[in-house]
Scaffold this active site. Structure first.
Site, PDB file in Angstrom:
ATOM      1  N   LYS A 169       0.894  -1.171   0.000  1.00 13.42           N
ATOM      2  CA  LYS A 169       0.000   0.000   0.000  1.00 13.42           C
ATOM      3  C   LYS A 169       0.929   1.215   0.000  1.00 13.42           C
ATOM      4  O   LYS A 169       1.443   1.612   1.029  1.00 13.42           O
ATOM      5  CB  LYS A 169      -0.863  -0.025   1.268  1.00 13.42           C
ATOM      6  CG  LYS A 169      -2.225   0.615   1.141  1.00 13.42           C
ATOM      7  CD  LYS A 169      -2.221   2.072   0.789  1.00 13.42           C
ATOM      8  CE  LYS A 169      -1.968   3.004   1.948  1.00 13.42           C
ATOM      9  NZ  LYS A 169      -1.721   4.384   1.534  1.00 13.42           N
ATOM     10  N   GLU A 244       8.823   1.248  11.240  1.00 16.73           N
ATOM     11  CA  GLU A 244       9.946   2.176  11.034  1.00 16.73           C
ATOM     12  C   GLU A 244       9.347   3.573  11.043  1.00 16.73           C
ATOM     13  O   GLU A 244       8.643   3.952  10.109  1.00 16.73           O
ATOM     14  CB  GLU A 244      10.617   1.907   9.680  1.00 16.73           C
ATOM     15  CG  GLU A 244      11.274   0.556   9.561  1.00 16.73           C
ATOM     16  CD  GLU A 244      12.555   0.462  10.365  1.00 16.73           C
ATOM     17  OE1 GLU A 244      13.110   1.501  10.763  1.00 16.73           O
ATOM     18  OE2 GLU A 244      12.996  -0.672  10.610  1.00 16.73           O
ATOM     19  N   CYS A 278      13.728  10.097   7.204  1.00 21.12           N
ATOM     20  CA  CYS A 278      13.547   9.756   8.615  1.00 21.12           C
ATOM     21  C   CYS A 278      14.862   9.909   9.366  1.00 21.12           C
ATOM     22  O   CYS A 278      14.886  10.298  10.522  1.00 21.12           O
ATOM     23  CB  CYS A 278      13.063   8.323   8.722  1.00 21.12           C
ATOM     24  SG  CYS A 278      14.126   7.170   7.848  1.00 21.12           S
ATOM     25  N   GLU A 379       9.556  16.240  14.462  1.00 15.77           N
ATOM     26  CA  GLU A 379      10.166  15.927  13.177  1.00 15.77           C
ATOM     27  C   GLU A 379       9.594  16.900  12.146  1.00 15.77           C
ATOM     28  O   GLU A 379       8.402  16.856  11.850  1.00 15.77           O
ATOM     29  CB  GLU A 379       9.811  14.483  12.800  1.00 15.77           C
ATOM     30  CG  GLU A 379      10.469  14.035  11.542  1.00 15.77           C
ATOM     31  CD  GLU A 379      10.050  12.627  11.148  1.00 15.77           C
ATOM     32  OE1 GLU A 379       8.848  12.309  11.237  1.00 15.77           O
ATOM     33  OE2 GLU A 379      10.928  11.845  10.753  1.00 15.77           O
TER      34      GLU A 379
HETATM   35  P1  NAD Z   1       2.262   8.522   7.188  1.00 16.04           P
HETATM   36  O1  NAD Z   1       2.369   7.792   8.469  1.00 16.04           O
HETATM   37  O2  NAD Z   1       1.306   9.631   7.055  1.00 16.04           O
HETATM   38  O3  NAD Z   1       1.907   7.520   6.003  1.00 16.04           O
HETATM   39  C1  NAD Z   1       2.674   6.360   5.769  1.00 16.04           C
HETATM   40  C2  NAD Z   1       1.805   5.325   5.094  1.00 16.04           C
HETATM   41  O4  NAD Z   1       0.845   4.875   6.049  1.00 16.04           O
HETATM   42  C3  NAD Z   1       1.002   5.845   3.898  1.00 16.04           C
HETATM   43  O5  NAD Z   1       0.941   4.841   2.919  1.00 16.04           O
HETATM   44  C4  NAD Z   1      -0.368   6.099   4.503  1.00 16.04           C
HETATM   45  O6  NAD Z   1      -1.390   6.044   3.561  1.00 16.04           O
HETATM   46  C5  NAD Z   1      -0.464   4.960   5.500  1.00 16.04           C
HETATM   47  N1  NAD Z   1      -1.381   5.167   6.612  1.00 16.04           N
HETATM   48  C6  NAD Z   1      -1.682   6.316   7.237  1.00 16.04           C
HETATM   49  N2  NAD Z   1      -2.574   6.072   8.219  1.00 16.04           N
HETATM   50  C7  NAD Z   1      -2.826   4.743   8.217  1.00 16.04           C
HETATM   51  C8  NAD Z   1      -3.651   3.880   8.995  1.00 16.04           C
HETATM   52  N3  NAD Z   1      -4.408   4.348   9.968  1.00 16.04           N
HETATM   53  N4  NAD Z   1      -3.643   2.557   8.713  1.00 16.04           N
HETATM   54  C9  NAD Z   1      -2.858   2.062   7.741  1.00 16.04           C
HETATM   55  N5  NAD Z   1      -2.082   2.840   6.957  1.00 16.04           N
HETATM   56  C10 NAD Z   1      -2.050   4.168   7.194  1.00 16.04           C
HETATM   57  O7  NAD Z   1       3.748   8.988   6.839  1.00 16.04           O
HETATM   58  P2  NAD Z   1       4.204   9.885   5.622  1.00 16.04           P
HETATM   59  O8  NAD Z   1       3.824  11.281   5.921  1.00 16.04           O
HETATM   60  O9  NAD Z   1       3.781   9.259   4.342  1.00 16.04           O
HETATM   61  O10 NAD Z   1       5.803   9.698   5.710  1.00 16.04           O
HETATM   62  C11 NAD Z   1       6.612  10.445   6.507  1.00 16.04           C
HETATM   63  C12 NAD Z   1       6.941   9.712   7.788  1.00 16.04           C
HETATM   64  O11 NAD Z   1       7.583   8.462   7.505  1.00 16.04           O
HETATM   65  C13 NAD Z   1       7.914  10.459   8.647  1.00 16.04           C
HETATM   66  O12 NAD Z   1       7.538  10.430   9.989  1.00 16.04           O
HETATM   67  C14 NAD Z   1       9.206   9.692   8.459  1.00 16.04           C
HETATM   68  O13 NAD Z   1      10.142   9.849   9.475  1.00 16.04           O
HETATM   69  C15 NAD Z   1       8.725   8.316   8.351  1.00 16.04           C
HETATM   70  N6  NAD Z   1       9.769   7.481   7.732  1.00 16.04           N
HETATM   71  C16 NAD Z   1      10.434   6.543   8.511  1.00 16.04           C
HETATM   72  C17 NAD Z   1      11.460   5.791   7.956  1.00 16.04           C
HETATM   73  C18 NAD Z   1      12.233   4.760   8.756  1.00 16.04           C
HETATM   74  O14 NAD Z   1      12.845   3.874   8.151  1.00 16.04           O
HETATM   75  N7  NAD Z   1      12.256   4.815  10.066  1.00 16.04           N
HETATM   76  C19 NAD Z   1      11.802   5.982   6.623  1.00 16.04           C
HETATM   77  C20 NAD Z   1      11.121   6.947   5.885  1.00 16.04           C
HETATM   78  C21 NAD Z   1      10.088   7.672   6.450  1.00 16.04           C
END
Ligand code: NAD
Length: 480
Positions: A169, A244, A278, A379
């Site tokens: 997804k 993550e 991240c 962040e």
């Molecule tokens: P997000 O959490 O908004 O979305 C991530 C994914 O989760 C998307 O596909 C979104 O549609 C889905 N999602 C959102 N709510 C959900 C739910 N209730 N149930 C299931 N899926 C859901 O994050 P973002 O804004 O897309 O990405 C940025 C974030 O990702 C930052 O916090 C960043 O630090 C983190 N990140 C972490 C790593 C790591 O390896 N630790 C790497 C890259 C990004």
């Protein structure tokens, strides 16, 4: 969407507009998948797991992964272009990512037939005990927008090597490159349904995916709000979860550091990918004796950075990937300034030639910041670095660890004692010394505290997609 080897529109017929962050214009439409589509993707993955895929040997699975790696190398230009257009990633970076992706598939291809159980001693006379590892089954991979291909791959590669089937997804903001990756996987020979992509909003289909009874594991990368929702939903069905999440990583510069190398490293740590990583080194902790000169050098270094078209190879800073994120970063900057922070570099919206309507934020360095201000704790996920001075090693460690997050940390020093001692005292999943962002498929990656649960990469990661089974055999029932 790619489900069971077929192209699908959303059952509802609805679409999500995808914006090119450089031009600010719509460039693609993504199916707005709903519950029916999510269920259909999981069913397709389950079915595929019962068919031809199940009968392949581990070596055959490995060969398919090698095929995929080869196709990525041959056709990676298209994957890179999709990420450049969809999320504004600079082409130079995107091409590097594609090379890195191929390496991931090769690494786990090689591991596929080295998943070994063991025969162990058993504390009952005459019994034989051995363990085998079996694929968990259907894995749901939920991916954010900042590095769609790589963050999908860190999950897909070990999952397929383990013999699982997958539903990805992607983020509603960044689906295009992952859809193309699924197409390449089928070209590589993976049976239809082994790798599926269902697109749509997390809030609309996330719950269906994470609670579906046929799903055994959820591998999530994203923010802590989504991560918490996923963990709660998966817990209801006792599904395995890796998370993550975000970071607010300290990058500590000691007075004994090679200052030129540290300037390069600290700026790269935050400003590459416009801070949308991240692991970005978003908190500069700098020893007070060199703080003013170091920050000045940093400002001089970044003053000439070229904001602009991410497709051009000499662009240093591309746009932010999404409009909500762009607005969020600008709001954070405004609040920080109102709370007393001083922008010694940047501090606002960028309007480079050709990208006047694009989602640009200037590379920004803020001083007069304390570690308790929101700009130092949250962040920001943009090209924003806060500089905080410290006096002693003790204080550097204390400020570094004073964070809800614990994803990564950097330190710059020429002292062997510091290089050995300080990493052991930092609460972070990865610590870099005199380098930063040096990630590898071979090195486990993940976070302490609010930065997540579990580790990706490395040999051990494949176990996160396997169930251990103990088999105990009583050799004879004659005396039972
Ligand atoms: P997000 O959490 O908004 O979305 C991530 C994914 O989760 C998307 O596909 C979104 O549609 C889905 N999602 C959102 N709510 C959900 C739910 N209730 N149930 C299931 N899926 C859901 O994050 P973002 O804004 O897309 O990405 C940025 C974030 O990702 C930052 O916090 C960043 O630090 C983190 N990140 C972490 C790593 C790591 O390896 N630790 C790497 C890259 C990004």
């Amino acid at each position: 969407m790619r489900i069971g080897g077929e192209w699908r529109e959303a059952a509802s017929g609805e679409w999500i507009a995808s914006e090119n962050p450089f031009t600010g214009e719509e460039w693609a439409r993504i199916p707005r998948g709903g519950e029916t589509d999510a269920v259909s993707a999981v069913d397709a993955a389950y079915e595929a797991g019962q068919g031809e895929w199940k009968s392949l040997t581990a070596t055959q699975r490995g060969r398919l992964l090698f095929n995929l790696a080869r196709l990525i190398r041959e056709k990676g230009q298209r994957l890179a272009d999709l990420e450049v257009t969809d999320v504004g990633r600079r082409r130079k970076e995107a091409l590097g990512v594609v090379e890195h992706l191929a390496g991931y598939y090769e690494y786990y291809a090689g591991l596929a037939d080295k998943i070994e159980g063991s025969v162990t001693p058993f504390d009952k006379p005459g019994f034989l005990h051995y363990t085998v590892y079996e694929p968990m089954g259907v894995v749901v991979c939920i991916v954010p927008w900042n590095g769609p291909l790589l963050l999908a791959t860190t999950k897909i590669a070990p999952a397929l090597a383990a013999g699982c089937t997958v539903v990805v997804k992607p983020s509603e903001f960044a689906s295009a490159s992952i859809i193309h990756l699924a197409e390449l996987a089928e070209e590589a020979g993976f049976p239809p349904g082994v790798l599926n992509v269902v697109t749509g909003y997390g809030a609309e289909i996330g719950g269906t995916l994470t609670s579906h009874p046929l799903v055994r594991k959820v591998a999530f990368t994203g923010g802590h709000v989504g991560g918490r929702a996923v963990a709660q939903s998966a817990a209801q069905g006792f599904k395995h979860v890796t998370l993550e999440l975000g970071g607010k990583s300290p990058n500590i510069v000691f007075e004994d550091a090679d200052q030129e190398a540290a300037v390069e490293g600290v700026s790269m740590a935050i400003f590459n990918t416009s801070g949308q990583a991240c692991l970005a080194g978003s908190r500069l902790l700098v020893q007070r004796s060199v703080a003013d000169t170091f920050v000045k050098k940093l400002v001089d270094h970044m003053s000439g950075a070229k904001l602009g078209d991410p497709t051009e190879l000499d662009t240093d800073i591309g746009p932010l990937a999404t409009r909500p994120q762009f607005e969020n970063v600008l709001t954070h900057l405004q609040v920080a300034k109102e709370q007393g922070a001083t922008a010694v570099l940047g501090g606002g919206r960028g309007r480079p030639l050709g990208g006047e309507n694009g989602l640009f934020v200037e590379p920004t360095i803020l001083t007069d910041v304390t570690n308790d201000m929101p700009i130092a704790r949250e962040e920001i996920f943009g090209p924003v670095l806060v500089a905080i001075p410290f006096d002693t090693d003790e204080e550097a460690v204390q400020i570094a660890n004073d964070s809800d997050f614990g994803l990564a940390a950097g330190l710059w020093t020429s002292s062997l004692r510091r290089a050995l001692e300080i990493p052991r005292r930092l609460q972070a999943g990865t610590v870099w010394v005199n380098t930063y962002r040096t990630v590898s498929v071979m090195a486990p990656f993940g976070g302490f505290k609010d930065s997540g649960i579990g580790r990706e990469n490395g040999k051990e990661a494949i176990k996160d997609y396997l169930e251990a089974k103990s088999i105990v055999i009583r050799p004879s029932t004659a005396n039972a």
